[in-house]
Enzyme design. Structure first.
Site: not given
Ligand code: APR
Length: 314
Positions: A9-11, A13, A118, A151, A175
């Site tokens: 996944g090269a988006g 994230v 992820v 967070r 999550h």
């Protein structure tokens, strides 16, 4: 580098994780995506930044899996992200198919790798990757708790005007909206935040942490958070690559720990060169255990949805 990590996944994230891995000189990086040109373009761009950023990690982009051969770690970020109004659970049917395919392809070339998942809905996607890979449970790990506790730490530091480095936070569970931040184990320079903040303020920070992903989706409108998720996945990868044995909250397959079985859910684990080396069990109060059970039930429902989708697709 003597270590190799493939990011699928090269988006947002995936590309950010690739950048951080290379800039920290943790490993060589292979970035894979289904879209032609994107992983190649992004890795070339990152390679051209290397002389300025001063690292010698090699970055390779590909649409196939050959280049990923013998990776130490595979980070899977492939899938669709949330848009405003969507919950993580709304992504389940699309991301289930993607997760299954990419896991099967990746493990053919790297049968000894450790998988860091992820894509969302995270706990359910861990189940898909666990089954599709056939890997032992110590080598399939979900990234959620490191992000959720980062967070919480950021909000604690903003509230008390102290360095983020002084903060530690503890978040258990799935999550999602049922995640279980544990204030009595969340500290500033070793002092529990229950000593430093009122119950109302703690509850407000806990609530913001639970909704942390949605807050960012609401602001970005076209996608979901990626800087902090990428940092979290890279912290996990670093602990494994360097055998640091950090205790980090991660989604792990439970086999009776915390009274929960056959389910991926967020718990503190020790991450070293063989993946999850230990699940740390702490004593919970009755309220905390109830909150964790409630979170486990929400994950269990998603796993049942996966089973239903699987049957329908046959
Ligand atoms: N094989 C490889 N890559 C794929 C595949 C596939 N079968 N299907 C989709 N992808 C790629 C897309 O082409 C895209 O480049 O996954 C990438 C996802 O990137 P983004 O859309 O930018 O999403 P991102 O913000 O990176 O989030 C990815 O992580 O945090 C989670 O909820 C988030 O599930 C989402 C995932």
């Amino acid at each position: 580098m003597d270590k190799k990590v493939t990011v699928i996944g090269a988006g947002n994230v995936g590309a950010t994780a690739a950048q951080r891995l290379a800039e920290k000189e943790l490993c060589d990086v292979v970035l894979i995506d289904i879209i032609e040109g994107v992983p190649q373009g992004k890795t070339l761009d990152l390679t051209e930044a290397a002389p300025i950023e001063k690292h010698d990690a090699s970055l390779t982009g590909s649409n196939g899996y050959e280049a990923s051969k013998d990776s130490d770690i595979i980070i899977i970020t492939a899938g669709i992200p949330r848009k405003p109004g969507m919950s993580r659970d709304d992504l389940i049917s699309t991301n289930m198919g993607i997760m299954k395919n990419v896991t099967k392809e990746a493990v053919k070339y790297s049968p000894e790798a450790i998988l860091i998942i992820v894509s969302n809905p995270l706990d359910a996607m861990c189940h898909v990757a666990y089954e599709a890979s056939g890997f032992p449970k110590n080598r399939v790990i979900g990234m959620a708790g490191v992000l959720d506790s980062a967070r919480f730490r950021a909000f604690i530091s903003m509230e008390l005007n102290v360095s983020v480095e002084n903060t530690h936070a503890f978040v258990l569970g799935g999550h999602g909206d049922t995640m279980v931040p544990l204030p009595r184990y969340s500290t500033v320079a070793g002092i529990p935040i229950t000593e430093l903040l009122t119950e109302e303020r703690i509850e407000a920070l806990v609530d913001r942490t639970r909704k942390g992903g949605a807050e960012i989706v609401g602001l970005l409108k076209t996608g979901s958070a990626y800087y902090a998720p990428a940092s979290a996945a890279v912290e996990m990868a670093e602990s494994i690559l360097k055998d640091k044995k950090k205790i980090l909250p991660c989604a792990a397959f439970l086999d009776g720990e915390y009274g929960i079985s056959n389910l991926f859910i967020g718990v503190p684990v020790k991450l070293g060169s063989s993946g999850i080396e230990e699940i740390i069990e702490i004593t919970l109060t009755e309220d905390e255990q109830n909150a964790l059970n409630n979170s486990a039930n929400a994950v269990q429902e998603l796993v049942e949805t996966l089973d239903k989708l699987e049957k329908e697709s046959k």
